[in-house]
Design a protein around this motif. Structure first.
Motif, PDB file in Angstrom:
ATOM      1  N   HIS A   1     -12.267 -12.597 -10.550  1.00 60.84           N
ATOM      2  CA  HIS A   1     -12.052 -11.161 -10.730  1.00 60.84           C
ATOM      3  C   HIS A   1     -11.087 -10.684  -9.646  1.00 60.84           C
ATOM      4  O   HIS A   1     -10.711 -11.460  -8.769  1.00 60.84           O
ATOM      5  CB  HIS A   1     -13.401 -10.440 -10.698  1.00 60.84           C
ATOM      6  N   VAL A   2     -10.663  -9.422  -9.735  1.00 62.11           N
ATOM      7  CA  VAL A   2      -9.604  -8.976  -8.821  1.00 62.11           C
ATOM      8  C   VAL A   2      -9.921  -7.635  -8.178  1.00 62.11           C
ATOM      9  O   VAL A   2     -10.608  -6.804  -8.754  1.00 62.11           O
ATOM     10  CB  VAL A   2      -8.242  -8.856  -9.539  1.00 62.11           C
ATOM     11  N   ARG A   3      -9.384  -7.463  -6.964  1.00 63.46           N
ATOM     12  CA  ARG A   3      -9.457  -6.165  -6.293  1.00 63.46           C
ATOM     13  C   ARG A   3      -8.039  -5.703  -6.002  1.00 63.46           C
ATOM     14  O   ARG A   3      -7.192  -6.500  -5.604  1.00 63.46           O
ATOM     15  CB  ARG A   3     -10.233  -6.295  -4.982  1.00 63.46           C
ATOM     16  N   THR A   4      -7.800  -4.424  -6.218  1.00 64.51           N
ATOM     17  CA  THR A   4      -6.531  -3.846  -5.817  1.00 64.51           C
ATOM     18  C   THR A   4      -6.783  -2.459  -5.246  1.00 64.51           C
ATOM     19  O   THR A   4      -7.924  -2.005  -5.177  1.00 64.51           O
ATOM     20  CB  THR A   4      -5.534  -3.817  -6.997  1.00 64.51           C
ATOM     21  N   GLY A   5      -5.731  -1.796  -4.800  1.00 64.71           N
ATOM     22  CA  GLY A   5      -5.880  -0.459  -4.231  1.00 64.71           C
ATOM     23  C   GLY A   5      -5.156  -0.362  -2.900  1.00 64.71           C
ATOM     24  O   GLY A   5      -4.710  -1.375  -2.333  1.00 64.71           O
ATOM     25  N   LEU A   6      -5.054   0.858  -2.418  1.00 63.72           N
ATOM     26  CA  LEU A   6      -4.271   1.097  -1.198  1.00 63.72           C
ATOM     27  C   LEU A   6      -4.901   0.463   0.043  1.00 63.72           C
ATOM     28  O   LEU A   6      -4.231   0.283   1.056  1.00 63.72           O
ATOM     29  CB  LEU A   6      -4.068   2.605  -0.987  1.00 63.72           C
ATOM     30  N   GLU A   7      -6.186   0.104  -0.003  1.00 56.78           N
ATOM     31  CA  GLU A   7      -6.773  -0.647   1.116  1.00 56.78           C
ATOM     32  C   GLU A   7      -6.014  -1.952   1.327  1.00 56.78           C
ATOM     33  O   GLU A   7      -5.874  -2.411   2.454  1.00 56.78           O
ATOM     34  CB  GLU A   7      -8.260  -0.929   0.851  1.00 56.78           C
ATOM     35  N   ASP A   8      -5.519  -2.542   0.232  1.00 57.33           N
ATOM     36  CA  ASP A   8      -4.898  -3.867   0.312  1.00 57.33           C
ATOM     37  C   ASP A   8      -3.373  -3.837   0.282  1.00 57.33           C
ATOM     38  O   ASP A   8      -2.732  -4.732   0.815  1.00 57.33           O
ATOM     39  CB  ASP A   8      -5.385  -4.736  -0.863  1.00 57.33           C
ATOM     40  N   VAL A   9      -2.815  -2.835  -0.373  1.00 58.32           N
ATOM     41  CA  VAL A   9      -1.353  -2.789  -0.574  1.00 58.32           C
ATOM     42  C   VAL A   9      -0.869  -1.358  -0.397  1.00 58.32           C
ATOM     43  O   VAL A   9      -1.379  -0.450  -1.054  1.00 58.32           O
ATOM     44  CB  VAL A   9      -0.982  -3.219  -2.018  1.00 58.32           C
ATOM     45  N   LEU A  10       0.098  -1.142   0.456  1.00 54.80           N
ATOM     46  CA  LEU A  10       0.614   0.222   0.658  1.00 54.80           C
ATOM     47  C   LEU A  10       1.915   0.472  -0.093  1.00 54.80           C
ATOM     48  O   LEU A  10       2.263   1.614  -0.348  1.00 54.80           O
ATOM     49  CB  LEU A  10       0.829   0.476   2.153  1.00 54.80           C
ATOM     50  N   LYS A  11       2.638  -0.607  -0.407  1.00 57.15           N
ATOM     51  CA  LYS A  11       3.956  -0.435  -1.034  1.00 57.15           C
ATOM     52  C   LYS A  11       4.077  -1.227  -2.317  1.00 57.15           C
ATOM     53  O   LYS A  11       3.573  -2.346  -2.429  1.00 57.15           O
ATOM     54  CB  LYS A  11       5.051  -0.913  -0.072  1.00 57.15           C
ATOM     55  N   MET A  12       4.787  -0.655  -3.298  1.00 50.31           N
ATOM     56  CA  MET A  12       5.194  -1.405  -4.483  1.00 50.31           C
ATOM     57  C   MET A  12       6.715  -1.384  -4.466  1.00 50.31           C
ATOM     58  O   MET A  12       7.305  -0.304  -4.506  1.00 50.31           O
ATOM     59  CB  MET A  12       4.679  -0.734  -5.756  1.00 50.31           C
ATOM     60  N   ASP A  13       7.314  -2.553  -4.426  1.00 48.59           N
ATOM     61  CA  ASP A  13       8.755  -2.652  -4.157  1.00 48.59           C
ATOM     62  C   ASP A  13       9.037  -1.863  -2.872  1.00 48.59           C
ATOM     63  O   ASP A  13       8.403  -2.091  -1.875  1.00 48.59           O
ATOM     64  CB  ASP A  13       9.570  -2.177  -5.361  1.00 48.59           C
ATOM     65  N   GLN A  14       9.942  -0.879  -2.919  1.00 51.21           N
ATOM     66  CA  GLN A  14      10.216  -0.137  -1.687  1.00 51.21           C
ATOM     67  C   GLN A  14       9.477   1.205  -1.653  1.00 51.21           C
ATOM     68  O   GLN A  14       9.561   1.941  -0.693  1.00 51.21           O
ATOM     69  CB  GLN A  14      11.727   0.098  -1.531  1.00 51.21           C
ATOM     70  N   ASP A  15       8.749   1.514  -2.740  1.00 51.64           N
ATOM     71  CA  ASP A  15       8.120   2.830  -2.843  1.00 51.64           C
ATOM     72  C   ASP A  15       6.678   2.815  -2.353  1.00 51.64           C
ATOM     73  O   ASP A  15       6.061   1.760  -2.230  1.00 51.64           O
ATOM     74  CB  ASP A  15       8.130   3.291  -4.309  1.00 51.64           C
ATOM     75  N   HIS A  16       6.146   4.020  -2.099  1.00 46.59           N
ATOM     76  CA  HIS A  16       4.726   4.148  -1.811  1.00 46.59           C
ATOM     77  C   HIS A  16       3.934   3.753  -3.053  1.00 46.59           C
ATOM     78  O   HIS A  16       4.200   4.260  -4.138  1.00 46.59           O
ATOM     79  CB  HIS A  16       4.380   5.597  -1.454  1.00 46.59           C
ATOM     80  N   ALA A  17       2.967   2.874  -2.873  1.00 45.47           N
ATOM     81  CA  ALA A  17       2.081   2.536  -3.992  1.00 45.47           C
ATOM     82  C   ALA A  17       1.089   3.674  -4.199  1.00 45.47           C
ATOM     83  O   ALA A  17       0.960   4.565  -3.350  1.00 45.47           O
ATOM     84  CB  ALA A  17       1.334   1.245  -3.676  1.00 45.47           C
ATOM     85  N   SER A  18       0.423   3.672  -5.350  1.00 42.18           N
ATOM     86  CA  SER A  18      -0.706   4.572  -5.566  1.00 42.18           C
ATOM     87  C   SER A  18      -1.812   3.748  -6.214  1.00 42.18           C
ATOM     88  O   SER A  18      -1.551   2.682  -6.795  1.00 42.18           O
ATOM     89  CB  SER A  18      -0.328   5.742  -6.470  1.00 42.18           C
ATOM     90  N   ASN A  19      -3.037   4.226  -6.104  1.00 47.24           N
ATOM     91  CA  ASN A  19      -4.158   3.458  -6.664  1.00 47.24           C
ATOM     92  C   ASN A  19      -3.997   3.242  -8.163  1.00 47.24           C
ATOM     93  O   ASN A  19      -4.226   2.142  -8.661  1.00 47.24           O
ATOM     94  CB  ASN A  19      -5.477   4.153  -6.334  1.00 47.24           C
TER      95      ASN A  19
END
Ligand code: MG
Length: 269
Positions: free
Chosen positions: A221-239
């Motif tokens: 199974h998988v976990r994602t979210g801003l706890e683990d990743v702050l950026k997507m490509d060069q942009d701010h990630a969002s949950n």
């Protein structure tokens, strides 16, 4: 293969509004993100809380307020509270203070390692105290594995009767200061898990897509979210964007997504 359980970890200890304006900090913001991610397909919310200065805390009353607000929102998502080492003081009383609240799961690190700028300090005494309180209150631990010994330590706690099979693990890959997020490392951990356990994978930062894709293919199974990743490509990630990204991968490899009740069944909650 079981349906895929998606955990969203919306806040963590590191994100701030300055680092990423999409980071939910107040309980109201956290509830809003949890509901949006649940609507997309997340079935577990891994929750951290902050005080009025945006600082991580383990304050029982703030956790209680968050759980109350989630309940009121009508969500069916599985609530998983963090007992992690960065939530304020590192004492047993402080770190276990929320474990009498009405949640279904809580995190349990079964060993020590490093974070980028601090120690992930979990003494044997503290681990046993947290695990005992979870057992007493019918909270299922998610065993947080930052390094290989943590699997061995979990097996030892089973032997002592402090945690009950079937175990559920989160394999936390690529935390700076801890295990690297490589396919070989992940494969080794998966092959080291006790029989009949379930596992989730977290991939911190740039390791995210590779580690989560591998987890989906392996039946984990998988976990994602801003706890683990702050950026997507060069942009701010969002949950929500991070959850959408995981769903796209799952669709591409034809792995169906579990809803919260199906996740409860898979995890024997
Ligand atoms: Mg956490």
């Amino acid at each position: 293969m079981d349906k895929l359980i998606i955990t969203v970890a919306p806040t963590g200890n590191v994100p701030t509004k300055a680092l990423n304006p999409n980071a939910p900090i107040t309980n109201e913001e956290i509830v809003k993100d949890v509901l949006a991610c649940e609507a997309l397909g997340a079935s577990i919310a891994h929750l951290h809380i902050r005080d009025e200065n945006e600082q991580p805390t383990s304050d029982r009353l703030i956790y209680k307020d968050l759980l109350d607000k989630l309940k009121k929102s009508g969500t069916n998502i599985i609530t998983q509270l963090s007992t992690g080492a960065r939530g304020g003081k590192n004492t047993i009383d402080y770190r276990s203070q929320m474990l009498d609240l009405n949640c279904e799961m809580a995190s349990l690190s079964t060993g020590s390692s490093n974070f980028p700028t601090s120690i992930n300090g979990n003494s044997p005494e503290l681990i046993e105290a947290l695990a005992s309180k979870m057992l007493q209150n019918n909270i299922k631990p998610e065993i947080e594995v930052f390094d290989t010994a943590m699997i061995k330590n979990a097996n030892y706690l089973v032997k002592k009767g402090i945690i009950k099979p079937n175990l559920h693990f989160n394999l936390v890959m690529n935390v700076p200061g801890s295990m690297a997020g490589t396919p070989r490392n992940l494969m080794f951990l998966v092959e080291s898990l006790p029989q009949n356990s379930t596992f989730t994978v977290s991939g911190i930062g740039k390791s995210q897509i590779q580690m989560l894709t591998m987890a989906i293919l392996l039946g984990g199974h998988v976990r994602t979210g801003l706890e683990d990743v702050l950026k997507m490509d060069q942009d701010h990630a969002s949950n929500t964007e991070l959850v959408k990204q995981v769903i796209e991968i799952a669709r591409a490899v034809k792995r169906p997504i579990a809803n919260p009740d199906q996740a409860r069944e898979i995890l024997s909650l």
